[in-house]
Write a protein that holds these residues in place. Structure first.
Motif, mmCIF file in Angstrom:
data_model
loop_
_atom_site.group_PDB
_atom_site.id
_atom_site.type_symbol
_atom_site.label_atom_id
_atom_site.label_comp_id
_atom_site.label_asym_id
_atom_site.label_seq_id
_atom_site.Cartn_x
_atom_site.Cartn_y
_atom_site.Cartn_z
ATOM 1 N N TYR A 214 0.854 -1.188 0.000
ATOM 2 C CA TYR A 214 0.000 0.000 0.000
ATOM 3 C C TYR A 214 0.895 1.246 0.000
ATOM 4 C CZ TYR A 214 -2.845 3.831 1.599
ATOM 5 O OH TYR A 214 -3.448 5.052 1.704
ATOM 6 N N THR A 215 0.655 2.123 -0.939
ATOM 7 C CA THR A 215 1.473 3.350 -0.974
ATOM 8 C C THR A 215 0.589 4.584 -0.889
ATOM 9 O OG1 THR A 215 1.376 3.491 -3.369
ATOM 10 C CG2 THR A 215 3.257 2.312 -2.430
ATOM 11 N N GLU A 216 1.211 5.669 -0.489
ATOM 12 C CA GLU A 216 0.558 6.972 -0.504
ATOM 13 C C GLU A 216 1.490 7.929 -1.227
ATOM 14 O OE1 GLU A 216 0.086 7.829 3.688
ATOM 15 O OE2 GLU A 216 -1.973 7.092 3.627
ATOM 16 N N VAL A 217 0.918 8.997 -1.729
ATOM 17 C CA VAL A 217 1.762 10.030 -2.310
ATOM 18 C C VAL A 217 2.095 10.999 -1.186
ATOM 19 C CG1 VAL A 217 1.908 11.868 -4.004
ATOM 20 C CG2 VAL A 217 0.716 9.746 -4.562
ATOM 21 N N VAL A 218 3.318 10.942 -0.698
ATOM 22 C CA VAL A 218 3.698 11.775 0.444
ATOM 23 C C VAL A 218 4.746 12.816 0.044
ATOM 24 C CG1 VAL A 218 4.645 11.778 2.789
ATOM 25 C CG2 VAL A 218 3.201 9.884 2.053
ATOM 26 N N VAL A 219 5.788 12.371 -0.637
ATOM 27 C CA VAL A 219 6.927 13.277 -0.834
ATOM 28 C C VAL A 219 6.875 14.038 -2.164
ATOM 29 C CG1 VAL A 219 8.402 11.891 0.663
ATOM 30 C CG2 VAL A 219 8.393 11.461 -1.809
ATOM 31 N N ASN A 220 5.857 13.758 -2.995
ATOM 32 C CA ASN A 220 5.817 14.409 -4.311
ATOM 33 C C ASN A 220 5.343 15.862 -4.248
ATOM 34 O OD1 ASN A 220 5.843 11.650 -4.481
ATOM 35 N ND2 ASN A 220 4.721 11.540 -6.406
ATOM 36 N N TRP A 221 4.693 16.227 -3.127
ATOM 37 C CA TRP A 221 4.003 17.525 -3.117
ATOM 38 C C TRP A 221 4.945 18.722 -2.970
ATOM 39 C CZ3 TRP A 221 -0.685 15.886 -4.346
ATOM 40 C CH2 TRP A 221 -1.252 14.755 -3.730
#
Ligand SMILES: Cc1cc2nc3c(=O)[nH]c(=O)nc-3n(C[C@H](O)[C@H](O)[C@H](O)COP(=O)(O)OP(=O)(O)OC[C@H]3O[C@@H](n4cnc5c(N)ncnc54)[C@H](O)[C@@H]3O)c2cc1C
Ligand code: SF4
Lengths: 339, 745
Positions: free
Chosen positions: B320-327
């Motif tokens: 399971y992944t989240e978009v955390v560091v792209n922002w």
């Protein structure tokens, strides 16, 4: 939840009869704690004896000795909003209203409030060891997550907290608990009612399983001029106290004639230290005097991994609450800090 | 009112009355003849094997029909693929009752079916299970060094992995005039919607079921059930008329669905399985996360170096992944970056998207770091954001489809009174209390996905539009009705939106704030097609005054079609239907976002949150006295439901900052506060003045409505704004959420 029989007692005698000799019978009043315990399989009962229909003990009335008697079956809400309580024992009223939620207070009874069980997470989770739930299995809170646990009067068997707010005020007011049972009537000073865990953590108090609380007596002195209840918790409502303080002061010529300070959220019972109250006698109501009393009250407190903050917090809360008691009109709804 | 477009009107929820009067029926409230009840038994160990389940004693109880375990479950689909769903991360989806293996604490291990719910629950409490336990690990913090890169899969399309490093971060950072580095720790959170998870499966005969399910995707569940149980899709109907909140927890089919359908098919009876509150803690959660930031700025206040790394928890069976560091680099245009995201598999259930997944986690780290950097450089925090304003998205080197964030800052600050802020921490007071002002930027991607809709001009001359989409309490029914109404210029009363049923035209799962754009666009496409058909019919009518009219010459209004040039000419829809031999006119259409155009733009909703906290100096108690959130999210279809979404998000942010946490005991691998008494969310007494501003934003690229979703954006900026305000009030920066008041003592 396991199956149980249900019996509606029409009078106290019948209630006692239903429960006599049956260790597994339970009286049910408001049910706000008992039903949860049954659903979580923490408590099992082969018989629920409904005491709500008993005609007596539903009143709040003045006694001939100048005190007031609270019927055990009166709800927490009706007690808090009763004119006698609001005017003569506002400390009790405030403490009750700082607890639970409006809906729960509408159901919860005065007798049940004294007998509610701890909110220790492990006690409520049958998959974990707990000496209170299953004597001899161990205490998960020691070495576990213990932010909400006790720092005073703990034992190596249990560090649970007795969670009531109402009882903190009752302790400060030096109430008396009236009990009846198969062996007749008896009364117990409030300070003797709840127990420390010691090596019998499964016992919260000194009531026998087939005894019924019928009423609670409040002595004449209600500290209606200088009182305050302060409750510190993780949210402003609908949370149990991490630290709570009930203060009643009697002042004369800017000296303290009598002081009562009881703490909640810190021990297996409401915590009072008479030595500290005596210390305040005939002293000026100053922050430094209250701070000295606070030191005495917290004497010997020991924290665990996540709850050591309670010790310093309690000391500060005592001082603040005593100052708030000097200005009762400054108090905030929900027993939040003011001044 | 008549001729006003419905879009833009603050319409109250159409189903509001049904909900508050209790007539709205939820998945666990449907009945059937001879309905049976299932209660799930969950593992009490974290890892190991089931040695034995003693079902005999339980089966002897009168009224207990069956006990399903891994030993007697029917043989089912074989491949991981068949257990997959629209939101499945890479890996093998959890299969209930698959075998004796225990993968996490609380895993469902048996279903007891009985004639009453109470009996099933009782039987569950006495079912004897013996286990052989194995060692396990649930403590993310203590195992950080074992984190690894995530696997890629279909889900990566919607949740892109971090961009590659840019420039020379280390050099830029060490050359910076000001530097900040920090660590941020977030614990587990659970969705805790008020409606419990429940599935009522109505057995309709051999191989055929109608399922009432609490879900955010009817078709998602239909496909899941069809695949696993080998049923014809047309024989599986999933209905989800009302959803009492979900917040992501219903994005994937949950185990009560599987168990309920399995039991119904085996027993050939209708059955309901309801999970209780504690069981809500036995699937899906927001994963605990550890983030590290290092930001550097040059002497004129420009951030030139951004390093943001995150480690998120996942299960052992899925990534399971989240978009955390792209922002960070989309919001602040630094030239030198290192952005890294890793996973750490633990013995837990797979995490699951929870309102503003990733974004609300990331924003705390990014915005607190920015706040600290501003403080170090003695620049006003909002000024600092303006200095670092991104006119284009430098991380992808492309423009924004629209971005009115600057106006969010300006209008939000104005409304809040940001100018009153004394920059010095601990400088503002009110009696005993320290006062702090904090602010933060919010960002949430605006996505859209293909969907279908059907539009029908009914025999009564009214409009009926349908889509399989759910309404998870966001106001979907209401806004879709508004959008549809404008298609034919009808008042709301003449429009019906049918939804929450897998029989209806395709809609994806409802999440990620993409429903409005996705289903709304489908309705617009279908509406346009329907207008064409209706006009064609009108033109074919005998002596039609519209005979020579083309699309541009007519207006759909007043319950019919009129001529622009001569409003006296009006053919009512009813007349057109009569001419159509009293038959309805119908069309089903698909909308497909124009990916070729869209991929040239970064598409996002933005916000700025401003918060005032009051903190008791001696006791530490914290109150969020007031907050203003200014949002730029394109066209606001319904300011009332949109405002509710933002308010709900803001309150969630208060919760995230100060209250909400699932407490884990890693010795047992168990969550310890599995109830709403101890899992704290804000009470009314914790919520004070909240204000929402919608900033004008025109977006002609994003979709035909020009509208971005608002389901998550209200949450994103709140937690950091609160922690920044707490810093301003006290001079203490607490980077672990939730912030407990005793940490301020
Ligand atoms: C979510 C939640 C939050 C709460 N928050 C607070 C809080 O902040 N502060 C607070 O003080 N309390 C709080 N409470 C506890 C609440 O005050 C108690 O549950 C309540 O007072 C119990 O009273 P009852 O009449 O419902 O007791 P019941 O649940 O009916 O009974 C409790 C126990 O007392 C026994 N019993 C009851 N009456 C008698 C009697 N007359 N004689 C002998 N035995 C008797 C029963 O057998 C049972 O064992 C909370 C409760 C809940 C559920
Ligand atoms: S503190 Fe008491 S109630 Fe809690 S786990 Fe230990 S023994 Fe049980």
């Amino acid at each position: 939840m396991h199956n149980f029989n249900y019996a509606q007692a029409q009078n106290i005698g019948e209630a006692i009869e239903f429960a006599k000799g049956n260790e597994s019978a339970k009286f049910i009043a408001g049910g706000t704690n008992l039903i949860d315990l049954l659903k979580y399989n923490i408590t099992t009962a082969n018989m629920l004896v409904d005491i709500n229909h008993v005609p007596e003990h539903h009143l709040i009335e003045e006694k001939s000795d100048g005190g007031v008697r609270l019927g055990a079956f009166v709800t927490n809400a009706d007690t808090a909003y009763h004119p006698l309580i609001e005017s003569r024992y506002p400390l009790l009223s405030k403490a009750i209203l700082a607890g639970a939620s409006a809906q729960i207070r509408n159901m919860a009874t005065n007798g049940g409030n004294l007998l509610q069980r701890t909110r220790c997470y492990y006690f409520y989770d049958p998959a974990t060891p707990c000496n209170k739930r299953e004597p001899g299995t161990g205490c998960s809170a020691i070495g576990g997550y213990n932010r909400i646990m006790a720092v005073l009067g703990t034992s190596e068997n249990c560090i649970a907290v007795f969670p009531s707010d109402m009882c903190v005020a009752l302790a400060a007011l030096q109430a008396v608990v009236n009990i009846t049972g198969p062996e007749g009537d008896r009364s117990m000073p409030f300070a003797d009612f709840h127990r420390l865990p010691g090596d019998t953590p499964h016992l919260d108090n000194n009531l026998k399983t087939d005894e019924i609380i019928v009423s609670i007596d409040l002595p004449e002195k209600g500290f209606d001029k200088n009182y305050s209840y302060l409750k510190l918790r993780d949210r402003s409502s609908y949370a149990f106290a991490l630290v709570s303080v009930a203060t009643g002061l009697e002042l004369e010529n800017n000296l303290i004639k009598e002081a009562r300070i009881a703490l909640g959220g810190l021990a297996h019972k409401p915590w009072r230290v008479e030595k500290a109250e005596d210390f305040l006698k005939d002293k000026e109501p100053t922050m430094s005097n209250f701070a000295s009393a606070a030191e005495m009250i917290l004497f010997g407190a020991t924290g665990f991994e996540h709850n050591s903050f309670k010790i310093e917090l309690a000391k500060r809360a005592i001082v603040r609450n005593c100052m708030m008691a000097l200005n009762p009109e400054s108090q905030q709804p929900g027993a939040q800090p003011s001044l | 009112m008549l001729d006003l477009p419905q879009i833009g009107q603050p319409v109250s929820r159409l189903e509001g009355r049904a909900k508050v009067t209790g007539t709205a029926k939820y998945a666990g409230e449907y009945n059937a003849d001879g309905l049976l009840y299932g209660y799930v038994v969950n593992s009490t160990i974290t890892r190991g094997k089931i040695v034995h389940i003693d079902t005999n004693a339980v089966k002897e109880i009168e009224g207990v029909i069956e006990v399903f375990t891994h030993e007697n479950r029917p043989s089912l689909a074989w491949f991981d693929m068949q257990y997959s769903d629209m939101d499945a991360p890479p890996g093998s989806p959890f299969r209930p009752l698959q075998n004796a293996e225990i993968k996490y604490n609380g895993q469902p291990i048996a279903l007891i079916v009985a004639e009453t719910f109470e009996l099933a629950r009782y039987a569950a409490s006495i079912l004897k299970v013996s286990y052989q336990g194995e060692s396990f690990e649930t403590d993310l913090y203590n195992h950080q060094n074992e984190a690894r890169d995530p696997k890629k899969g279909v889900a990566t399309l919607l949740k892109p992995l971090p961009p590659k490093p840019k420039g020379d971060f280390e050099k830029a950072f060490s050359d910076s005039a000001a530097q900040v580095s920090a660590e941020f720790v977030h614990g587990t959170e659970h969705h805790n919607p008020i409606e419990l998870f429940a599935t009522t499966t109505i057995y309709e005969g051999e191989g055929k079921v109608t399922i009432y399910d609490k879900t955010q995707g009817t078709i998602n569940c239909q496909l899941y059930v069809g695949n696993i149980f080998g049923l014809h899709f047309k024989n599986v109907r999933v209905i989800s008329p009302y959803v009492g909140g979900a917040f992501g927890s219903g994005l994937r089919p949950q185990y009560q669905l599987f168990l309920s359908v399995m039991a119904a098919l085996q027993l050939k009876r209708s059955i309901r399985v309801t999970l209780d509150r504690q069981q809500m803690y036995t699937f899906g959660h927001r994963p605990p996360t550890i983030q590290k930031t290092r930001f550097g700025a040059d002497s004129d206040g420009k951030v030139n170096a951004i390093n943001h790394t995150a480690i998120g928890e996942t299960s052992r069976h899925e990534d399971y992944t989240e978009v955390v560091v792209n922002w960070a680099n989309i919001i602040y245009p630094a030239k030198n970056t290192i952005l890294e995201y890793q996973l750490l598999p633990m013995d837990v259930s797979s995490p699951l998207d929870m309102r503003a997944p990733g974004g609300s986690t990331a924003s705390h780290a990014i915005e607190s770091t920015m706040d600290e950097l501003a403080h170090k450089m003695k620049i006003d925090p909002m000024q600092f954001r303006l200095i670092n304003y991104a006119d284009i998205d430098v991380s992808e080197n492309r423009p924004f489809s629209s971005k009115e964030l600057r106006q969010c800052y300006i209008q939000g600050a104005e409304k809040f009174g940001w100018a009153e802020r004394n920059p010095e921490p601990r400088s503002m007071r009110r009696g005993h209390k320290l006062v702090g002002y904090g602010m933060a930027t919010g960002f949430w991607e605006a996505m859209s996905i293909p969907a279908r809709a059907e539009a029908v001009l009914t025999r009564e001359g009214k409009l009926r539009v349908s889509s399989a989409v759910t309404d998870i309490g966001t106001g979907t029914l209401t806004v879709m009705t508004q959008i549809a109404a404008d298609e034919l210029g009808l008042p709301l009363d003449d429009v019906q939106f049918c939804y929450g049923d897998s029989k209806m035209p395709f809609a994806p799962i409802q999440g990620g704030s993409f429903t409005l754009a996705t289903v709304g666009s489908a309705i617009k496409v279908a509406g346009k097609a329907l207008r064409k058909k209706i006009l064609k019919k009108a033109k074919e009518m005998k002596n039609s005054p519209l005979k020579n009219a083309s699309d541009g010459d007519v207006i759909f209004e007043r319950g019919g079609i009129s001529l622009k040039s001569n409003p006296d000419v009006l053919i009512s829809f009813r007349e057109i239907i009569v001419a159509n031999e009293d038959k309805e006119i119908k069309t089903t259409n698909m909308s497909v976002p124009n990916v070729f155009k869209l991929k040239n733009y970064t598409r996002a909703a933005h916000s700025a949150a401003f918060v005032e906290v009051e903190i008791d100096e001696e006791l530490g108690t914290i109150q969020v006295k007031r907050a203003v959130t200014a949002v730029a999210a394109g066209k606001i279809i319904n300011p009332k439901t949109a405002r509710s979404q933002i308010l709900g998000g803001m309150i969630w942010g208060i919760s995230k900052a100060l209250y909400e946490e699932t407490i884990s005991d890693h010795r047992y691998g168990r969550y310890m506060n599995q109830n709403l008494g101890e899992y704290h969310i804000p009470s009314h007494a914790d919520v004070h003045e909240l204000d929402v501003i919608f900033v004008e934003e025109k977006d002609e690229i994003i979709n035909e409505l020009g509208s971005k979703g608002v389901g998550e954006i209200g949450l994103v900026a709140m937690a950091p704004a609160i922690s920044n305000a707490i810093f301003h009030a006290t001079g203490k920066r607490i980077n672990k959420l939730p912030i407990h008041f005793d940490e301020l003592l």
